[in-house]
Motif scaffolding. Sequence first.
Motif, PDB file in Angstrom:
ATOM      1  N   VAL A  52       3.580  -6.077   4.648  1.00  0.00           N
ATOM      2  CA  VAL A  52       2.283  -5.545   5.059  1.00  0.00           C
ATOM      3  C   VAL A  52       2.405  -4.113   5.583  1.00  0.00           C
ATOM      4  O   VAL A  52       1.412  -3.381   5.652  1.00  0.00           O
ATOM      5  N   ALA A  53       3.624  -3.691   5.942  1.00  0.00           N
ATOM      6  CA  ALA A  53       3.826  -2.320   6.414  1.00  0.00           C
ATOM      7  C   ALA A  53       3.826  -1.314   5.271  1.00  0.00           C
ATOM      8  O   ALA A  53       3.695  -0.110   5.508  1.00  0.00           O
ATOM      9  N   ASN A  54       3.974  -1.779   4.048  1.00  0.00           N
ATOM     10  CA  ASN A  54       3.985  -0.888   2.890  1.00  0.00           C
ATOM     11  C   ASN A  54       2.544  -0.521   2.533  1.00  0.00           C
ATOM     12  O   ASN A  54       1.721  -1.389   2.237  1.00  0.00           O
ATOM     13  N   PRO A  55       2.200   0.780   2.553  1.00  0.00           N
ATOM     14  CA  PRO A  55       0.816   1.190   2.272  1.00  0.00           C
ATOM     15  C   PRO A  55       0.312   0.746   0.900  1.00  0.00           C
ATOM     16  O   PRO A  55      -0.899   0.654   0.700  1.00  0.00           O
ATOM     17  N   PHE A  56       1.206   0.478  -0.036  1.00  0.00           N
ATOM     18  CA  PHE A  56       0.770  -0.035  -1.341  1.00  0.00           C
ATOM     19  C   PHE A  56      -0.048  -1.307  -1.153  1.00  0.00           C
ATOM     20  O   PHE A  56      -1.118  -1.480  -1.743  1.00  0.00           O
ATOM     21  N   PHE A  57       0.448  -2.221  -0.313  1.00  0.00           N
ATOM     22  CA  PHE A  57      -0.236  -3.492  -0.120  1.00  0.00           C
ATOM     23  C   PHE A  57      -1.490  -3.333   0.735  1.00  0.00           C
ATOM     24  O   PHE A  57      -2.437  -4.112   0.610  1.00  0.00           O
ATOM     25  N   THR A  58      -1.507  -2.322   1.599  1.00  0.00           N
ATOM     26  CA  THR A  58      -2.719  -2.039   2.373  1.00  0.00           C
ATOM     27  C   THR A  58      -3.864  -1.677   1.439  1.00  0.00           C
ATOM     28  O   THR A  58      -4.990  -2.175   1.591  1.00  0.00           O
ATOM     29  N   GLU A  59      -3.598  -0.810   0.462  1.00  0.00           N
ATOM     30  CA  GLU A  59      -4.626  -0.405  -0.490  1.00  0.00           C
ATOM     31  C   GLU A  59      -5.018  -1.568  -1.402  1.00  0.00           C
ATOM     32  O   GLU A  59      -6.188  -1.738  -1.750  1.00  0.00           O
ATOM     33  N   LEU A  60      -4.040  -2.356  -1.814  1.00  0.00           N
ATOM     34  CA  LEU A  60      -4.331  -3.524  -2.643  1.00  0.00           C
ATOM     35  C   LEU A  60      -5.242  -4.494  -1.890  1.00  0.00           C
ATOM     36  O   LEU A  60      -6.218  -5.027  -2.427  1.00  0.00           O
ATOM     37  N   ALA A  61      -4.939  -4.718  -0.600  1.00  0.00           N
ATOM     38  CA  ALA A  61      -5.752  -5.614   0.224  1.00  0.00           C
ATOM     39  C   ALA A  61      -7.161  -5.073   0.394  1.00  0.00           C
ATOM     40  O   ALA A  61      -8.135  -5.841   0.430  1.00  0.00           O
ATOM     41  N   ARG A  62      -7.294  -3.748   0.491  1.00  0.00           N
ATOM     42  CA  ARG A  62      -8.615  -3.156   0.622  1.00  0.00           C
ATOM     43  C   ARG A  62      -9.480  -3.484  -0.602  1.00  0.00           C
ATOM     44  O   ARG A  62     -10.656  -3.834  -0.491  1.00  0.00           O
ATOM     45  N   GLY A  63      -8.884  -3.367  -1.790  1.00  0.00           N
ATOM     46  CA  GLY A  63      -9.623  -3.695  -3.010  1.00  0.00           C
ATOM     47  C   GLY A  63      -9.993  -5.163  -3.073  1.00  0.00           C
ATOM     48  O   GLY A  63     -11.113  -5.518  -3.474  1.00  0.00           O
ATOM     49  N   ALA A  64      -9.064  -6.033  -2.659  1.00  0.00           N
ATOM     50  CA  ALA A  64      -9.351  -7.466  -2.656  1.00  0.00           C
ATOM     51  C   ALA A  64     -10.489  -7.795  -1.701  1.00  0.00           C
ATOM     52  O   ALA A  64     -11.394  -8.584  -2.018  1.00  0.00           O
ATOM     53  N   GLU A  65     -10.477  -7.152  -0.526  1.00  0.00           N
ATOM     54  CA  GLU A  65     -11.505  -7.422   0.475  1.00  0.00           C
ATOM     55  C   GLU A  65     -12.878  -6.971   0.000  1.00  0.00           C
ATOM     56  O   GLU A  65     -13.892  -7.622   0.294  1.00  0.00           O
ATOM     57  N   GLU A  66     -12.944  -5.880  -0.764  1.00  0.00           N
ATOM     58  CA  GLU A  66     -14.233  -5.391  -1.263  1.00  0.00           C
ATOM     59  C   GLU A  66     -14.913  -6.439  -2.138  1.00  0.00           C
ATOM     60  O   GLU A  66     -16.108  -6.721  -1.977  1.00  0.00           O
ATOM     61  N   VAL A  67     -14.164  -7.010  -3.068  1.00  0.00           N
ATOM     62  CA  VAL A  67     -14.750  -8.019  -3.964  1.00  0.00           C
ATOM     63  C   VAL A  67     -15.044  -9.303  -3.199  1.00  0.00           C
ATOM     64  O   VAL A  67     -16.092  -9.937  -3.399  1.00  0.00           O
ATOM     65  N   ALA A  68     -14.152  -9.691  -2.306  1.00  0.00           N
ATOM     66  CA  ALA A  68     -14.381 -10.912  -1.523  1.00  0.00           C
ATOM     67  C   ALA A  68     -15.669 -10.798  -0.714  1.00  0.00           C
ATOM     68  O   ALA A  68     -16.462 -11.748  -0.644  1.00  0.00           O
ATOM     69  N   ARG A  69     -15.903  -9.639  -0.118  1.00  0.00           N
ATOM     70  CA  ARG A  69     -17.104  -9.442   0.691  1.00  0.00           C
ATOM     71  C   ARG A  69     -18.364  -9.565  -0.164  1.00  0.00           C
ATOM     72  O   ARG A  69     -19.374 -10.118   0.276  1.00  0.00           O
ATOM     73  N   GLU A  70     -18.302  -9.061  -1.397  1.00  0.00           N
ATOM     74  CA  GLU A  70     -19.445  -9.175  -2.299  1.00  0.00           C
ATOM     75  C   GLU A  70     -19.805 -10.633  -2.575  1.00  0.00           C
ATOM     76  O   GLU A  70     -20.963 -10.956  -2.847  1.00  0.00           O
ATOM     77  N   HIS A  71     -18.802 -11.505  -2.496  1.00  0.00           N
ATOM     78  CA  HIS A  71     -19.017 -12.930  -2.756  1.00  0.00           C
ATOM     79  C   HIS A  71     -19.092 -13.739  -1.464  1.00  0.00           C
ATOM     80  O   HIS A  71     -18.978 -14.974  -1.511  1.00  0.00           O
ATOM     81  N   GLU A  72     -19.287 -13.053  -0.328  1.00  0.00           N
ATOM     82  CA  GLU A  72     -19.390 -13.726   0.970  1.00  0.00           C
ATOM     83  C   GLU A  72     -18.123 -14.536   1.277  1.00  0.00           C
ATOM     84  O   GLU A  72     -18.192 -15.636   1.838  1.00  0.00           O
ATOM     85  N   LEU A  73     -16.985 -13.987   0.939  1.00  0.00           N
ATOM     86  CA  LEU A  73     -15.705 -14.624   1.212  1.00  0.00           C
ATOM     87  C   LEU A  73     -14.911 -13.790   2.209  1.00  0.00           C
ATOM     88  O   LEU A  73     -15.094 -12.580   2.322  1.00  0.00           O
ATOM     89  N   LEU A  74     -14.000 -14.448   2.913  1.00  0.00           N
ATOM     90  CA  LEU A  74     -13.078 -13.768   3.806  1.00  0.00           C
ATOM     91  C   LEU A  74     -11.670 -13.817   3.219  1.00  0.00           C
ATOM     92  O   LEU A  74     -11.307 -14.769   2.514  1.00  0.00           O
TER      93      LEU A  74
END
Length: 335
Positions: A52-74
């Motif tokens: 999780v300290a690697n910024p690559f995964f931070t950006e990947l998680a950001r993209g995942a969270e964007e779509v999850a939020r659109e579907h009312e998911l956490l």
Amino acid sequence: MSNYLNRPNSVAAATRERIRGAIDELGFVRNAGAALMRSGRARTIGLVVLDVANPFFTELARGAEEVAREHELLVILCNSDEDREKEERYLEVLEEQRVLGVLISAVDNGTSKIDWLRQRNTSVVLVESARANYCSVRADDIAGGELAAQHLISLGHRSLVFATASLTVRQYQERLAGVHRAMARHGLPPEALTVIEQGVKGNTSDGRLIGDRLLATGTLPGTGIVCGNDLVALGLTAVLLRAGVRIPHDVSVVGYDDIELAEQSALALTTIAQPKQNMGRTATQLLIEEAQNSKRHAHQQIVFQPELVVRESTGPAPAASPPTRARRTATASST
């Protein structure tokens, strides 16, 4: 109301707004326990990453969270720390929580726990790897390694270094294969490449240790360095610059991933960009589609193409080797 809570994308935008207004006015709070009892799945997805300290995964998680939020998911973010036992325990916990599905950048692509999840009808999408009968999202790392080496060769570099964390990691193996492919295409012999492995996590500490090892040789083995990722490249360049090695005048350095620090560092890093957020968005969309329609869902293996981003850390190959005195001084001071 049920469709809005469980399948919000199936409800017209205007209707969603009216329902949301009514919910806010009434102070309605969804009973997650009751919803879980009815559907058998929580409104959450798991994202298991290597570091999780690697910024690559931070950006990947950001993209995942964007779509999850659109579907009312956490999104529940889990850090395996590249430890298979820790990864497997996280997968067990996520299944205990009855998550809708799991996105995973796996320590070992063959881990039995991934198959175990599928046997329990939990959707799984692989990130940065691929397996038959699974959805997956990754970048073409062979093409990325080839782009990096091709860039250096086009600048006149004829002796290269591949600096990386452990080559047990598939991504680093494929990036190295791409370097070999570019060299072969340009008629450079295998001995024109020096490979240096250091550490496991591919962080700046590994990069600094690689830099010390390069300086300890007395003469840098190559004028162009391809790094397994940006963090290694940033650690390595910091050591070389402190030693008086001029980048890119004496040696050129290429990173991999195009994390934010690559552009913002004192010496902006030439690198191979991966569409990190888009990878996270795509993986999450595949996961939701499979979870909502598993019987008719067709597994897809999505491969993104990397891109070369040229900045300050690369330039024409030097006419002579880097200054020996600066390297000797640095070697003495680092011991």
